[in-house]
Motif scaffolding. Structure first.
Motif, PDB file in Angstrom:
ATOM      1  N   LEU A 117       0.828  -1.203   0.000  1.00 44.26           N
ATOM      2  CA  LEU A 117       0.000   0.000   0.000  1.00 44.26           C
ATOM      3  C   LEU A 117       0.868   1.260   0.000  1.00 44.26           C
ATOM      4  N   LEU A 118       1.922   1.224   0.797  1.00 44.46           N
ATOM      5  CA  LEU A 118       2.791   2.387   0.937  1.00 44.46           C
ATOM      6  C   LEU A 118       3.684   2.585  -0.280  1.00 44.46           C
ATOM      7  N   GLU A 119       4.191   1.471  -0.831  1.00 46.35           N
ATOM      8  CA  GLU A 119       5.137   1.535  -1.953  1.00 46.35           C
ATOM      9  C   GLU A 119       4.655   0.611  -3.076  1.00 46.35           C
ATOM     10  N   PRO A 120       3.591   0.995  -3.776  1.00 49.99           N
ATOM     11  CA  PRO A 120       3.046   0.097  -4.812  1.00 49.99           C
ATOM     12  C   PRO A 120       3.976  -0.129  -5.994  1.00 49.99           C
ATOM     13  N   ASP A 121       4.974   0.736  -6.163  1.00 48.44           N
ATOM     14  CA  ASP A 121       5.911   0.587  -7.271  1.00 48.44           C
ATOM     15  C   ASP A 121       7.215  -0.082  -6.846  1.00 48.44           C
ATOM     16  N   PHE A 122       7.243  -0.650  -5.655  1.00 50.94           N
ATOM     17  CA  PHE A 122       8.423  -1.308  -5.115  1.00 50.94           C
ATOM     18  C   PHE A 122       8.320  -2.797  -5.432  1.00 50.94           C
ATOM     19  N   ALA A 123       9.074  -3.259  -6.427  1.00 50.32           N
ATOM     20  CA  ALA A 123       8.957  -4.654  -6.877  1.00 50.32           C
ATOM     21  C   ALA A 123       9.265  -5.643  -5.762  1.00 50.32           C
ATOM     22  N   VAL A 150       7.612  -8.241 -12.047  1.00 49.57           N
ATOM     23  CA  VAL A 150       8.428  -8.197 -13.267  1.00 49.57           C
ATOM     24  C   VAL A 150       8.010  -7.059 -14.188  1.00 49.57           C
ATOM     25  N   ASN A 151       6.773  -6.612 -14.067  1.00 49.08           N
ATOM     26  CA  ASN A 151       6.378  -5.426 -14.834  1.00 49.08           C
ATOM     27  C   ASN A 151       7.057  -4.176 -14.288  1.00 49.08           C
ATOM     28  N   LEU A 152       7.194  -4.108 -12.963  1.00 48.18           N
ATOM     29  CA  LEU A 152       7.848  -2.958 -12.345  1.00 48.18           C
ATOM     30  C   LEU A 152       9.361  -2.978 -12.558  1.00 48.18           C
ATOM     31  N   GLU A 153       9.952  -4.170 -12.531  1.00 48.11           N
ATOM     32  CA  GLU A 153      11.398  -4.302 -12.724  1.00 48.11           C
ATOM     33  C   GLU A 153      11.657  -5.538 -13.590  1.00 48.11           C
ATOM     34  N   PRO A 154      11.772  -5.331 -14.906  1.00 48.70           N
ATOM     35  CA  PRO A 154      11.918  -6.465 -15.828  1.00 48.70           C
ATOM     36  C   PRO A 154      13.217  -7.250 -15.651  1.00 48.70           C
ATOM     37  N   ARG A 155      14.108  -6.773 -14.791  1.00 52.10           N
ATOM     38  CA  ARG A 155      15.371  -7.497 -14.569  1.00 52.10           C
ATOM     39  C   ARG A 155      15.332  -8.350 -13.308  1.00 52.10           C
ATOM     40  N   ARG A 156      14.167  -8.501 -12.696  1.00 49.59           N
ATOM     41  CA  ARG A 156      14.062  -9.275 -11.459  1.00 49.59           C
ATOM     42  C   ARG A 156      14.131 -10.766 -11.773  1.00 49.59           C
ATOM     43  N   PHE A 157      15.330 -11.274 -11.872  1.00 48.96           N
ATOM     44  CA  PHE A 157      15.535 -12.682 -12.191  1.00 48.96           C
ATOM     45  C   PHE A 157      14.900 -13.588 -11.141  1.00 48.96           C
ATOM     46  N   ASP A 158      14.922 -13.146  -9.868  1.00 53.27           N
ATOM     47  CA  ASP A 158      14.328 -13.962  -8.810  1.00 53.27           C
ATOM     48  C   ASP A 158      12.813 -14.038  -8.953  1.00 53.27           C
ATOM     49  N   ALA A 159      12.196 -12.932  -9.391  1.00 51.51           N
ATOM     50  CA  ALA A 159      10.747 -12.942  -9.607  1.00 51.51           C
ATOM     51  C   ALA A 159      10.390 -13.827 -10.802  1.00 51.51           C
ATOM     52  N   TYR A 160      11.188 -13.782 -11.861  1.00 52.94           N
ATOM     53  CA  TYR A 160      10.921 -14.639 -13.022  1.00 52.94           C
ATOM     54  C   TYR A 160      11.053 -16.121 -12.654  1.00 52.94           C
ATOM     55  N   ALA A 161      12.041 -16.452 -11.834  1.00 50.63           N
ATOM     56  CA  ALA A 161      12.214 -17.849 -11.428  1.00 50.63           C
ATOM     57  C   ALA A 161      11.000 -18.338 -10.642  1.00 50.63           C
ATOM     58  N   GLU A 182      13.673 -15.984 -19.084  1.00 47.61           N
ATOM     59  CA  GLU A 182      13.853 -14.580 -18.728  1.00 47.61           C
ATOM     60  C   GLU A 182      14.758 -14.440 -17.507  1.00 47.61           C
ATOM     61  N   ALA A 183      14.578 -15.323 -16.527  1.00 50.68           N
ATOM     62  CA  ALA A 183      15.455 -15.298 -15.357  1.00 50.68           C
ATOM     63  C   ALA A 183      16.905 -15.510 -15.764  1.00 50.68           C
ATOM     64  N   LEU A 184      17.136 -16.446 -16.670  1.00 49.67           N
ATOM     65  CA  LEU A 184      18.496 -16.783 -17.092  1.00 49.67           C
ATOM     66  C   LEU A 184      19.081 -15.741 -18.035  1.00 49.67           C
ATOM     67  N   ARG A 185      18.236 -14.988 -18.684  1.00 48.35           N
ATOM     68  CA  ARG A 185      18.746 -13.893 -19.519  1.00 48.35           C
ATOM     69  C   ARG A 185      19.472 -12.864 -18.658  1.00 48.35           C
ATOM     70  N   VAL A 186      18.957 -12.642 -17.456  1.00 45.53           N
ATOM     71  CA  VAL A 186      19.561 -11.667 -16.549  1.00 45.53           C
ATOM     72  C   VAL A 186      20.647 -12.311 -15.691  1.00 45.53           C
ATOM     73  N   HIS A 187      20.357 -13.508 -15.206  1.00 43.38           N
ATOM     74  CA  HIS A 187      21.271 -14.229 -14.301  1.00 43.38           C
ATOM     75  C   HIS A 187      21.522 -15.614 -14.904  1.00 43.38           C
ATOM     76  N   PRO A 188      22.493 -15.739 -15.811  1.00 38.89           N
ATOM     77  CA  PRO A 188      22.696 -16.997 -16.542  1.00 38.89           C
ATOM     78  C   PRO A 188      23.025 -18.198 -15.663  1.00 38.89           C
ATOM     79  N   TRP A 189      23.457 -17.944 -14.417  1.00 38.04           N
ATOM     80  CA  TRP A 189      23.841 -19.044 -13.540  1.00 38.04           C
ATOM     81  C   TRP A 189      22.803 -19.325 -12.451  1.00 38.04           C
TER      82      TRP A 189
END
Length: 209
Positions: A117-123, A150-161, A182-189
């Protein structure tokens, strides 16, 4: 061309010798293996904003040469993401983590709800909420929360996993595989995403046969 008189040349020569002597003494005092660098060498790193530091670490993550290196950098990236919303968000995250450690799920859920509620844009807020929802078997909320993350931060590899895991639960293997990619695109390992991708690829190739 004007020439210096002998006394002037003598003064300049003495000054140069003294300067060189001081430099040699300073160099002799440097421990073996230590390289002298200008004082300003580290200034660019110190002056980086949080976002610039994040970009730098994500670039390094994409180029990591091993799982150990990748996970070390990934931990730094996660730490930067947690810092990005300020002190109040950090306090709520800590409160929820303490509650989870004490198995107080209601307090944790309340803290996460207030954070959203306080930080709706905080992924990060959506991600941790999804993790809690998965633990309780609330896959519908997890899917919604991870999609927001992932919409707020498309590089969130942990969220994609985690999104891949949630889509597998929803019997959507193709979508799950895309999320793991998508997760591996950001974090290949990313270890879980790598294992899940290999497993799904085997399953889907078997079905195609």
């Amino acid at each position: 061309m004007a020439t210096l008189a002998a006394p002037q040349r003598g003064v300049i020569l003495c000054a140069m010798i003294a300067h060189l002597a001081s430099l040699m003494i300073a160099l002799a005092a440097v421990p073996p293996g230590v390289t002298l660098t200008p004082e300003t060498a580290d200034e660019p790193r110190e002056s980086l904003t949080l976002e610039e530091r994040l970009d730098e670490r994500l670039a390094a993550l994409a180029e990591a040469s091993s799982e150990i290196e990748g996970e070390t950098i990934a931990d730094e990236v996660r730490s930067i993401w947690r810092q990005s919303a300020g002190a109040t968000a950090s306090l709520l995250l800590e409160r929820a983590e303490r509650a989870l450690a004490e198995r107080d799920m209601e307090t944790a859920k309340s803290a996460y709800a207030y954070l959203r509620l306080l930080e709706p844009d905080f992924a990060e807020g959506w991600l941790v909420s999804a993790q809690l929802a998965i633990g309780e078997g609330d896959w519908d909320f997890a899917l919604d929360a991870l999609t927001r993350a992932v919409n707020l931060e498309p590089r969130r590899f942990d969220a994609y996993a985690l999104l891949g895991r949630t889509l597998e639960q929803a019997s959507e293997p193709a979508a799950a595989l895309a999320a793991y990619e998508e997760a591996l695109r950001v974090h290949p390992w990313h270890p879980q995403a790598r294992q899940a991708r290999a497993r799904l690829e085997n399953q889907m190739s078997g079905r195609a046969l």
